[in-house]
Design a protein around this motif. Structure first.
Motif, PDB file in Angstrom:
ATOM      1  N   GLY A  59      -6.561   2.990 -20.888  1.00  0.00           N
ATOM      2  CA  GLY A  59      -4.582   3.788 -20.610  1.00  0.00           C
ATOM      3  C   GLY A  59      -4.036   3.535 -21.724  1.00  0.00           C
ATOM      4  O   GLY A  59      -4.353   2.517 -22.618  1.00  0.00           O
ATOM      5  N   VAL A  60      -2.740   3.173 -21.183  1.00  0.00           N
ATOM      6  CA  VAL A  60      -2.046   2.665 -22.299  1.00  0.00           C
ATOM      7  C   VAL A  60      -1.943   0.942 -22.054  1.00  0.00           C
ATOM      8  O   VAL A  60      -1.585   0.778 -23.114  1.00  0.00           O
ATOM      9  CB  VAL A  60      -0.077   2.989 -21.640  1.00  0.00           C
ATOM     10  CG1 VAL A  60       0.681   2.120 -22.210  1.00  0.00           C
ATOM     11  CG2 VAL A  60      -0.175   4.669 -21.981  1.00  0.00           C
ATOM     12  N   GLU A  61      -2.275   0.545 -20.716  1.00  0.00           N
ATOM     13  CA  GLU A  61      -2.507  -0.920 -20.719  1.00  0.00           C
ATOM     14  C   GLU A  61      -3.985  -1.780 -20.702  1.00  0.00           C
ATOM     15  O   GLU A  61      -4.411  -0.237 -19.718  1.00  0.00           O
ATOM     16  CB  GLU A  61      -1.900  -1.206 -19.492  1.00  0.00           C
ATOM     17  CG  GLU A  61      -0.334  -1.614 -19.252  1.00  0.00           C
ATOM     18  CD  GLU A  61       0.116  -1.557 -17.953  1.00  0.00           C
ATOM     19  OE1 GLU A  61       0.039  -2.608 -17.508  1.00  0.00           O
ATOM     20  OE2 GLU A  61       2.029  -1.746 -18.056  1.00  0.00           O
ATOM     21  N   GLN A  62      -4.414  -1.317 -21.542  1.00  0.00           N
ATOM     22  CA  GLN A  62      -5.512  -1.312 -22.303  1.00  0.00           C
ATOM     23  C   GLN A  62      -6.605  -2.818 -21.280  1.00  0.00           C
ATOM     24  O   GLN A  62      -5.766  -3.933 -21.541  1.00  0.00           O
ATOM     25  CB  GLN A  62      -6.048  -2.233 -23.327  1.00  0.00           C
ATOM     26  CG  GLN A  62      -5.860  -0.620 -24.258  1.00  0.00           C
ATOM     27  CD  GLN A  62      -6.645  -0.591 -25.845  1.00  0.00           C
ATOM     28  OE1 GLN A  62      -6.493  -1.056 -26.446  1.00  0.00           O
ATOM     29  NE2 GLN A  62      -6.915   0.694 -25.993  1.00  0.00           N
ATOM     30  N   LEU A  63      -7.775  -2.412 -20.394  1.00  0.00           N
ATOM     31  CA  LEU A  63      -8.562  -3.897 -20.313  1.00  0.00           C
ATOM     32  C   LEU A  63      -9.630  -3.748 -20.064  1.00  0.00           C
ATOM     33  O   LEU A  63     -10.640  -3.080 -20.952  1.00  0.00           O
ATOM     34  CB  LEU A  63      -9.171  -3.615 -19.291  1.00  0.00           C
ATOM     35  CG  LEU A  63      -7.537  -3.828 -17.948  1.00  0.00           C
ATOM     36  CD1 LEU A  63      -8.139  -3.407 -16.145  1.00  0.00           C
ATOM     37  CD2 LEU A  63      -7.306  -4.786 -17.725  1.00  0.00           C
ATOM     38  N   HIS A  99      -8.810  16.409  -6.655  1.00  0.00           N
ATOM     39  CA  HIS A  99      -9.567  15.676  -6.982  1.00  0.00           C
ATOM     40  C   HIS A  99      -9.279  15.007  -8.185  1.00  0.00           C
ATOM     41  O   HIS A  99      -9.522  14.355  -9.141  1.00  0.00           O
ATOM     42  CB  HIS A  99     -10.747  16.538  -7.631  1.00  0.00           C
ATOM     43  CG  HIS A  99     -12.190  16.175  -6.462  1.00  0.00           C
ATOM     44  ND1 HIS A  99     -12.245  16.939  -5.143  1.00  0.00           N
ATOM     45  CD2 HIS A  99     -12.789  15.111  -6.570  1.00  0.00           C
ATOM     46  CE1 HIS A  99     -13.635  16.121  -4.546  1.00  0.00           C
ATOM     47  NE2 HIS A  99     -13.450  16.082  -5.443  1.00  0.00           N
ATOM     48  N   ASP A 100      -8.202  15.975  -9.072  1.00  0.00           N
ATOM     49  CA  ASP A 100      -7.522  15.952 -10.329  1.00  0.00           C
ATOM     50  C   ASP A 100      -6.961  14.644 -10.597  1.00  0.00           C
ATOM     51  O   ASP A 100      -6.841  14.129 -11.464  1.00  0.00           O
ATOM     52  CB  ASP A 100      -6.716  17.167 -11.159  1.00  0.00           C
ATOM     53  CG  ASP A 100      -7.441  18.100 -11.292  1.00  0.00           C
ATOM     54  OD1 ASP A 100      -8.267  18.227 -10.322  1.00  0.00           O
ATOM     55  OD2 ASP A 100      -6.963  19.181 -11.609  1.00  0.00           O
ATOM     56  N   THR A 101      -5.717  13.834  -9.555  1.00  0.00           N
ATOM     57  CA  THR A 101      -5.341  12.874  -9.588  1.00  0.00           C
ATOM     58  C   THR A 101      -6.503  11.672  -9.551  1.00  0.00           C
ATOM     59  O   THR A 101      -6.159  10.460 -10.092  1.00  0.00           O
ATOM     60  CB  THR A 101      -4.243  12.508  -8.555  1.00  0.00           C
ATOM     61  OG1 THR A 101      -5.003  13.334  -7.311  1.00  0.00           O
ATOM     62  CG2 THR A 101      -2.981  13.729  -8.197  1.00  0.00           C
ATOM     63  N   VAL A 102      -7.036  12.052  -9.350  1.00  0.00           N
ATOM     64  CA  VAL A 102      -8.069  10.718  -8.788  1.00  0.00           C
ATOM     65  C   VAL A 102      -8.609  10.171 -10.425  1.00  0.00           C
ATOM     66  O   VAL A 102      -8.667   8.811 -10.742  1.00  0.00           O
ATOM     67  CB  VAL A 102      -9.398  10.929  -8.077  1.00  0.00           C
ATOM     68  CG1 VAL A 102     -10.702   9.736  -8.416  1.00  0.00           C
ATOM     69  CG2 VAL A 102      -9.132  10.689  -6.590  1.00  0.00           C
ATOM     70  N   VAL A 103      -8.960  11.529 -11.031  1.00  0.00           N
ATOM     71  CA  VAL A 103      -9.697  11.485 -12.304  1.00  0.00           C
ATOM     72  C   VAL A 103      -9.025  10.722 -13.612  1.00  0.00           C
ATOM     73  O   VAL A 103      -9.111  10.427 -13.925  1.00  0.00           O
ATOM     74  CB  VAL A 103     -10.147  12.760 -12.774  1.00  0.00           C
ATOM     75  CG1 VAL A 103     -10.740  12.901 -14.190  1.00  0.00           C
ATOM     76  CG2 VAL A 103     -10.947  13.604 -12.106  1.00  0.00           C
ATOM     77  N   ASN A 104      -7.702  12.056 -13.040  1.00  0.00           N
ATOM     78  CA  ASN A 104      -6.172  11.111 -14.150  1.00  0.00           C
ATOM     79  C   ASN A 104      -6.059   9.230 -13.968  1.00  0.00           C
ATOM     80  O   ASN A 104      -6.121   8.273 -14.934  1.00  0.00           O
ATOM     81  CB  ASN A 104      -4.773  11.605 -13.605  1.00  0.00           C
ATOM     82  CG  ASN A 104      -5.237  12.975 -13.884  1.00  0.00           C
ATOM     83  OD1 ASN A 104      -5.775  13.896 -14.938  1.00  0.00           O
ATOM     84  ND2 ASN A 104      -4.032  13.835 -13.253  1.00  0.00           N
ATOM     85  N   GLN A 105      -6.296   9.245 -12.549  1.00  0.00           N
ATOM     86  CA  GLN A 105      -6.231   7.472 -12.729  1.00  0.00           C
ATOM     87  C   GLN A 105      -7.442   6.673 -12.936  1.00  0.00           C
ATOM     88  O   GLN A 105      -6.873   5.658 -13.470  1.00  0.00           O
ATOM     89  CB  GLN A 105      -5.850   7.404 -10.786  1.00  0.00           C
ATOM     90  CG  GLN A 105      -6.267   5.921  -9.994  1.00  0.00           C
ATOM     91  CD  GLN A 105      -4.271   5.729 -10.419  1.00  0.00           C
ATOM     92  OE1 GLN A 105      -3.146   5.558  -9.819  1.00  0.00           O
ATOM     93  NE2 GLN A 105      -4.180   5.048 -12.121  1.00  0.00           N
TER      94      GLN A 105
END
Length: 740
Positions: free
Chosen positions: A355-359, A342-348
């Motif tokens: 994130g750093v690369e903005q959309l 769950h934690d890694t899905v939330v992080n993703q």
């Protein structure tokens, strides 16, 4: 007019001047020429000379030959041309000369305008003319003259009014305003103030009609979403750029089940002139294989990322709708087990949204009825920053919802004129949108059932089509028997508590009911804090629960819930706290709410031997009893207890707005009032009982007295009075004052 032949431009450098190139000796001193290609077609070019062009030949670059439809060695008529229009403004359409070129490089239109004026001083331009333009050391650009405005030279010389008007041709001067527009389907990225107005496809679907949304009672919420999430996307990009404004990337819709969250998300998707929204159910993301859940999240954003790289700010909007987002975005660290999936899905998900690369071309819409479970990092500005509560509809909203669900019946005249949506809305307090739809379905099924003959076989009345009519009685039947709101009144439990009614045996009961009504009005009032909590305490069996239930019923609040120890037998302390917390959380969703907390010392696990009590439950109750409901919401809490002294020791009494004492019956007339109400004894027997009670001290709870009366009802008539008096004495309710 002399006849010349068409030839190529002698050098690449001269082809970038966009001038016609002639021999030094052909047109000495002439700055502009007009070319006649036959059929009345004329094209004007500014002139430069070069010895490499043969006499009686004119050199043209490829864009010029394309525009004027010239072929090599074609004979054309050539004559000098004198301009009479000065250009006040020129609008140029820009694209890469090589169409396949794509680049994220920004082209500053202000710099381009300066460069254009320096590169082509005093040149003549015509609408539709194609130009080659080398901007600094960047890629070669193709310009097409889209629009010209010019002022007449002779009018300026004679000091006449020389307003700039639309023109087909004109001469560039140092004061000319130059604007650039991006060519359709071009990937060129223009910035700066000299960027012309772009023909943009509106983000709102042109066929969209807000009146036909089919969302009842949510106009305020929809306006809030539109203001925050879409207003910036409706404006042209240049205005947004000047504001330095970033678009909202995420919306979180939260609220009780059945209030229209998914429906609203679906309508937002239809309303926008964007790609088909991607709808994802939270649990679909999760996968048993390591890394697959995160890959599923990445795949959702892949298309938007690819278009952002290719088209930059001109990328279309990609909508991703997460239903039940709490399934994948729980608080990190809260899920048991050591996998941490769950934690890694939330992080993703966090890194993809902001994130750093903005959309900038995405809009994520999340829906949940458990906002408290979602990781707080997801709700900060830049992610799901617009959080809108889709709450239970008010009366006006309920009218709209009922109108939507009965519209087809009205259209086909299948609904009786006696059905009034306003009346139904008044009767359906705290119904959610889904429950109102269920009510309409239940009424329809009741109406249909009337036309079914259930004899040996199930048959439909042959004239059912004509006879079928949904009436007010069908809706009333559905309200009474079929549909009960999840956030409504706990009628069954309240009626159970009031099975014997409230017997007004004397002034103390009247005083409690009057005070209770005052506190109810205080809770309802708009200029109070919104929280009123009352402790109703007294000896065991004194009728506290019945009085509390009567006050709850008299309040006529749409949400009445009972929190009693009966429902929590065997619960752990934590489970008990969560159960109590849920009752209060549900109450905060209704405008007017009443909670009845029965037998509070039993909830706290209090036992006189030990002594023992649950501190966890005590602390939870203390917090909840003092917590004011959200703005605009009103809460009345009624608690009952037989152990006032225990609650005083636990420092609970200070948590209540008021404490009402329920006494036992203490006078003979109190007991006689109850006996008369029961209608068990005859007048003769009543006289006997009055004689026995005269001068005696009485102390008995109403509940105990009613139990004795029930027993008397079963006793033989001749022994009834004696048995009743004997039992009163045995239970210690009757004492001779002299014996005290």
């Amino acid at each position: 007019m002399a006849v010349f032949k068409v030839t190529k431009c002698p050098t690449d450098e001269l082809s970038l001047t966009n001038c016609a190139i002639v021999n030094d000796n052909d047109f000495p001193g002439v700055k502009h020429i007009r070319i006649n290609t036959g059929g009345g077609q004329n094209f004007v070019f500014s002139v430069k000379t070069h010895p490499g062009v043969p006499r009686y030949h004119v050199g043209f670059s490829l864009p010029q030959r394309k525009w004027a439809v010239l072929s090599l060695n074609q004979e054309v008529g050539v004559e000098p041309y004198t301009p009479d229009e000065y250009l006040s403004s020129v609008v140029l359409e820009v694209d890469y000369m090589q169409k396949k070129v794509t680049s994220q490089e920004q082209y500053d239109t202000d710099e381009m305008a300066k460069e254009f004026l320096l590169s082509f001083p005093n040149q003549i331009f015509t609408v539709g003319q194609q130009l080659a333009f080398a901007f600094k050391d960047k890629k070669l650009l193709l310009l097409v003259v889209k629009d010209l405005e010019a002022a007449n030279i002779s009018a300026i010389k004679e000091n006449r009014d020389a307003k700039a008007k639309k023109a087909r041709i004109g001469q560039l001067i140092p004061n000319t305003t130059v604007q650039f527009e991006k060519a359709e389907n071009s990937s060129i990225n223009l910035v700066g103030k000299s960027k012309g107005k772009q023909v943009r496809q509106s983000i709102i679907n042109p066929d969209w009609d807000f009146q036909k949304m089919g969302i009842g009672g949510l106009s305020n919420e929809f306006n809030a979403i539109f203001r925050r999430a879409f207003a910036s996307r409706v404006f042209p990009p240049e205005i947004v750029e000047q504001l330095g404004c970033k678009h909202v990337k995420g919306i979180l819709l939260y609220g009780p089940p059945g209030t229209g969250k998914t429906l609203m998300a679906r309508q937002i998707g239809k309303m926008l002139n964007a790609r088909e929204p991607k709808i994802v159910n939270g649990p679909q993301i999760l996968d048993k294989y390591v890394g697959e859940s995160e890959a599923n999240v990445r795949r959702l954003f892949a298309e938007a990322e690819e278009e952002e790289k290719r088209a930059g700010p001109n990328s279309g909007l990609h909508i991703i709708i997460f239903d039940e987002i709490d399934a994948i975005c729980k608080q990190r660290g809260s899920v048991a087990g050591n996998t941490g999936v769950h934690d890694t899905v939330v992080n993703q998900l966090l890194s993809k949204i902001d994130g750093v690369e903005q959309l900038n071309n995405i809009l994520v819409i999340g829906m949940t009825n458990r906002r408290d479970m979602i990781d707080e990092a997801l709700m900060r500005p830049g992610r799901l920053e617009v959080q809108v509560e889709i709450s239970l509809p008010d009366e006006e909203g309920r009218v709209q919802i009922l109108d939507i669900h009965t519209a087809r019946m009205r259209h086909f005249k299948k609904i009786s004129p006696d059905v009034d949506a306003k009346e139904l809305a008044a009767l359906t307090k705290n119904f959610s949108g889904a429950e109102l739809e269920g009510l309409v379905r239940a009424a329809q099924s009741t109406a249909m059932n009337r036309l079914i003959k259930a004899s040996n076989k199930v048959e439909v009345d042959p004239e059912a089509m004509e006879k079928l009519l949904v009436t007010r009685a069908d809706f009333m039947h559905a309200l009474e028997h079929d549909i009960k709101p999840a956030f409504g009144t706990a009628e069954e439990i309240i009626n159970q508590y009031l099975a014997r009614g409230v017997i007004n045996w004397g002034p103390p009961v009247t005083a409690i009911l009057e005070d209770g009504m005052l506190f109810t009005q205080q809770a309802r009032s708009t200029d109070t804090s919104g929280l009123v909590s009352i402790l109703i305490e007294g000896a065991p069996n004194s009728g506290k629960t019945a009085l509390a239930a009567q006050l709850a019923k008299n309040s006529d609040f749409p949400f009445v819930k009972v929190c009693s120890p009966e429902e929590m037998v065997g619960f752990t302390e934590t489970a008990k706290c969560l159960s109590i917390r849920k009752v209060f959380d549900d109450a905060y969703r209704s405008t007017l709410s009443c909670i009845l907390v029965d037998n509070i010392e039993r909830l706290l696990d209090y036992g006189p031997i030990g002594p023992r009590y649950s501190n966890l439950t005590l602390q939870a109750l203390l917090v909840l009893l003092k917590k004011e409901p959200p703005p605009g919401k009103k809460l009345l809490v009624l608690c009952t207890s037989s152990r006032r002294e225990v609650l005083e020791e636990m420092e609970m009494l200070s948590a209540f707005t008021a404490v009402l004492h329920v006494p036992n019956l203490s006078k003979p007339e109190h007991v006689l009032n109850v006996i008369e109400t029961s209608e068990i004894f005859s007048n003769q027997e009543l006289k006997q009982i009055t004689h026995h009670l005269h001068g005696k001290r009485i102390f008995i709870g109403i509940k105990k007295l009613l139990a004795l009366l029930d027993m008397s009802r079963q006793t033989e008539e001749r022994l009834r009075v004696i048995k009743f008096i004997t039992k009163l004495e045995e239970d210690g309710a009757l004492e001779d004052p002299g014996m005290a």
